[in-house]
Design a protein around this motif. Structure first.
Motif, short mmCIF file in Angstrom:
data_model
loop_
_atom_site.label_atom_id
_atom_site.label_comp_id
_atom_site.label_asym_id
_atom_site.label_seq_id
_atom_site.Cartn_x
_atom_site.Cartn_y
_atom_site.Cartn_z
N LEU A 121 0.83 -1.21 0.00
CA LEU A 121 0.00 0.00 0.00
C LEU A 121 0.87 1.26 0.00
CD1 LEU A 121 -2.80 -1.00 2.54
CD2 LEU A 121 -2.97 -0.90 0.05
N ALA A 122 1.92 1.24 0.79
CA ALA A 122 2.81 2.40 0.84
C ALA A 122 3.45 2.67 -0.51
CB ALA A 122 3.87 2.19 1.92
N ALA A 123 3.77 1.60 -1.24
CA ALA A 123 4.46 1.74 -2.52
C ALA A 123 3.58 2.33 -3.62
CB ALA A 123 5.01 0.39 -2.96
N THR A 124 2.26 2.38 -3.40
CA THR A 124 1.39 2.97 -4.42
C THR A 124 1.55 4.49 -4.49
OG1 THR A 124 -0.50 3.16 -2.92
CG2 THR A 124 -0.30 1.13 -4.19
N GLN A 125 2.14 5.09 -3.45
CA GLN A 125 2.50 6.50 -3.52
C GLN A 125 3.88 6.62 -4.15
OE1 GLN A 125 -0.92 6.47 -1.60
NE2 GLN A 125 0.75 5.40 -0.62
N PRO A 126 4.04 7.35 -5.23
CA PRO A 126 5.36 7.44 -5.86
C PRO A 126 6.47 7.89 -4.92
CG PRO A 126 3.70 8.28 -7.35
CD PRO A 126 2.99 8.00 -6.05
N ILE A 127 6.11 8.64 -3.90
CA ILE A 127 7.14 9.11 -2.96
C ILE A 127 7.66 7.97 -2.09
CG2 ILE A 127 5.77 9.75 -0.92
CD1 ILE A 127 7.23 12.49 -1.05
N GLY A 128 6.94 6.83 -2.09
CA GLY A 128 7.43 5.62 -1.46
C GLY A 128 6.94 5.34 -0.05
N ARG A 129 5.99 6.11 0.43
CA ARG A 129 5.45 5.88 1.77
C ARG A 129 4.07 6.50 1.88
NH1 ARG A 129 5.31 10.57 4.77
NH2 ARG A 129 6.74 12.26 4.13
N MET A 130 3.36 6.13 2.94
CA MET A 130 2.10 6.78 3.25
C MET A 130 2.37 8.12 3.94
SD MET A 130 -0.37 3.76 4.70
CE MET A 130 -0.37 2.13 3.94
N ALA A 131 1.36 8.98 3.92
CA ALA A 131 1.48 10.25 4.64
C ALA A 131 1.36 10.01 6.14
CB ALA A 131 0.38 11.21 4.19
N ASP B 216 -9.18 22.48 -4.22
CA ASP B 216 -8.91 21.15 -3.67
C ASP B 216 -7.40 20.96 -3.60
OD1 ASP B 216 -9.20 18.38 -2.93
OD2 ASP B 216 -8.82 17.85 -5.03
N TYR B 217 -6.91 20.56 -2.45
CA TYR B 217 -5.48 20.39 -2.24
C TYR B 217 -5.12 18.92 -2.11
CZ TYR B 217 -4.20 25.27 -1.83
OH TYR B 217 -3.94 26.59 -2.11
N PRO B 218 -4.64 18.28 -3.19
CA PRO B 218 -4.12 16.92 -3.04
C PRO B 218 -2.86 16.93 -2.17
CG PRO B 218 -4.50 17.46 -5.35
CD PRO B 218 -4.55 18.75 -4.59
N ILE B 219 -2.80 16.00 -1.24
CA ILE B 219 -1.58 15.78 -0.46
C ILE B 219 -1.35 14.28 -0.53
CG2 ILE B 219 -2.93 15.92 1.68
CD1 ILE B 219 -0.30 16.92 3.03
N ASP B 220 -0.59 13.87 -1.56
CA ASP B 220 -0.71 12.49 -2.03
C ASP B 220 0.60 11.81 -2.40
OD1 ASP B 220 -0.03 13.88 -4.31
OD2 ASP B 220 -1.73 13.21 -5.51
N GLY B 221 1.72 12.42 -2.09
CA GLY B 221 3.00 11.78 -2.43
C GLY B 221 3.18 11.53 -3.91
N GLY B 222 2.51 12.33 -4.75
CA GLY B 222 2.62 12.18 -6.20
C GLY B 222 1.61 11.22 -6.80
N PHE B 223 0.64 10.75 -6.00
CA PHE B 223 -0.29 9.69 -6.45
C PHE B 223 -1.06 10.12 -7.69
CE2 PHE B 223 -4.28 7.37 -6.45
CZ PHE B 223 -3.86 6.06 -6.19
N LEU B 224 -1.57 11.33 -7.73
CA LEU B 224 -2.43 11.74 -8.86
C LEU B 224 -1.65 12.01 -10.12
CD1 LEU B 224 -5.00 14.17 -7.19
CD2 LEU B 224 -5.35 11.79 -7.83
N ARG B 225 -0.47 12.58 -10.01
CA ARG B 225 0.24 13.07 -11.20
C ARG B 225 1.43 12.23 -11.63
NH1 ARG B 225 -3.02 16.75 -13.77
NH2 ARG B 225 -3.81 18.31 -12.32
N LEU B 226 1.95 11.42 -10.73
CA LEU B 226 3.22 10.74 -11.02
C LEU B 226 3.09 9.23 -11.14
CD1 LEU B 226 5.58 12.78 -8.65
CD2 LEU B 226 4.93 13.28 -11.02
N ASN B 227 1.91 8.68 -11.06
CA ASN B 227 1.71 7.23 -11.21
C ASN B 227 1.60 6.88 -12.69
OD1 ASN B 227 1.89 5.72 -8.84
ND2 ASN B 227 -0.14 6.36 -8.14
N ASN B 228 2.71 6.91 -13.38
CA ASN B 228 2.69 6.55 -14.81
C ASN B 228 3.95 5.76 -15.17
OD1 ASN B 228 4.70 8.55 -14.88
ND2 ASN B 228 3.31 10.11 -15.59
#
Length: 257
Positions: free
Chosen positions: A211-221, A245-257
């Motif tokens: 689950l933590a790895a699904t955030q590109p930053i490599g961890r959960m918030a 709206d303020y995403p705080i997502d470790g890159g989840f929305l924009r960097l999961n590619n």
């Protein structure tokens, strides 16, 4: 910077997880914090701990899905002095798709995550108007913006929170009321630990890492990171921000590619 001195803040679901982090950040910034919580024992425990550390925190028993309960408590708080900040954080989760989500599941999620937010808005906004303005912060989710597997009902409710945020921000510009929302990705809260223990006994560490790895930053918030953003958005330093709206997502929305 980011002082909430002489401010009164309402935080729903403010005794655990993200809500606890927000209550803590606000109390440390000088706000008078009112925790509106279904779990009254936990809310009072949190209030006692924050007060022992120098805060000004009160706990209130509230079921946000019941408008009469919400009105009774918020009107009582408003009678003691002006309300400046409302944080709609209380919410519940659900795992399931459109087939596996029952009618009871959908109603339960709606009543807390959508109607609960509406109830607090409906009751609090007149007080903010009477006081010359204020700040509303709603807790949305990345699930309001992108498709998340098996989150049908949850995504529905968080999409509603996002659009309610825009509607309130537009309608109350002339009343000096700002309204924004935060969209976290996965946050390491007690809910996550409980979910893994229930659904993956013996595999908690492995599943947590996945689950933590699904955030590109490599961890959960961390909850405190969400609390810090909430503090900024409710402070005077954010006075030019509304309808966002303020995403705080470790890159989840924009960097999961």
């Amino acid at each position: 910077m980011f002082s909430l001195q002489n401010k009164t803040a309402l935080v729903t679901g403010g005794a655990s997880g993200i809500g606890l982090a927000i209550s803590t950040a606000f109390a440390q910034a000088g706000a008078s914090v009112h925790i509106l919580e279904l779990n009254t024992d936990q809310a009072q425990k949190v209030a006692d701990e924050l007060n022992a550390a120098g805060g000004r925190v009160q706990a209130h028993a509230v079921d946000v899905s019941k408008q009469a309960d919400v009105r009774a408590v918020i009107d009582q708080i408003a009678a003691e002095g002006p309300i400046h900040i409302l944080v709609n954080n209380a919410g519940i989760a659900h795992v399931g798709n459109a087939e596996t989500t029952t009618e009871a599941d959908l109603d339960r999620l709606y009543n807390v995550n959508v109607k609960g937010v509406y109830n607090c808005l409906h009751v609090t906004i007149p007080h903010l108007k009477a006081n010359g303005g204020g700040v509303i912060l709603n807790m949305a989710s990345v699930a309001a913006t992108v498709g998340i597997p098996d989150r049908f009902a949850y995504s529905m409710t968080k999409g509603a929170v996002l659009t309610m945020t825009l509607s309130v921000a537009k309608d109350y510009l002339k009343h000096n009321i700002r309204c924004n929302c935060i969209s976290p990705a996965r946050v390491h809260t007690p809910f996550v630990d409980g979910f893994l223990a229930k659904n993956y006994p013996g595999q908690e560490a492995e599943m947590f890492a996945k689950l933590a790895a699904t955030q590109p930053i490599g961890r959960m918030a961390k909850p405190a990171e969400i609390g810090a953003l909430a503090l900024y958005l409710c402070s005077d330093e954010a006075s030019f921000i509304t309808g966002t709206d303020y995403p705080i997502d470790g890159g989840f929305l924009r960097l999961n590619n």
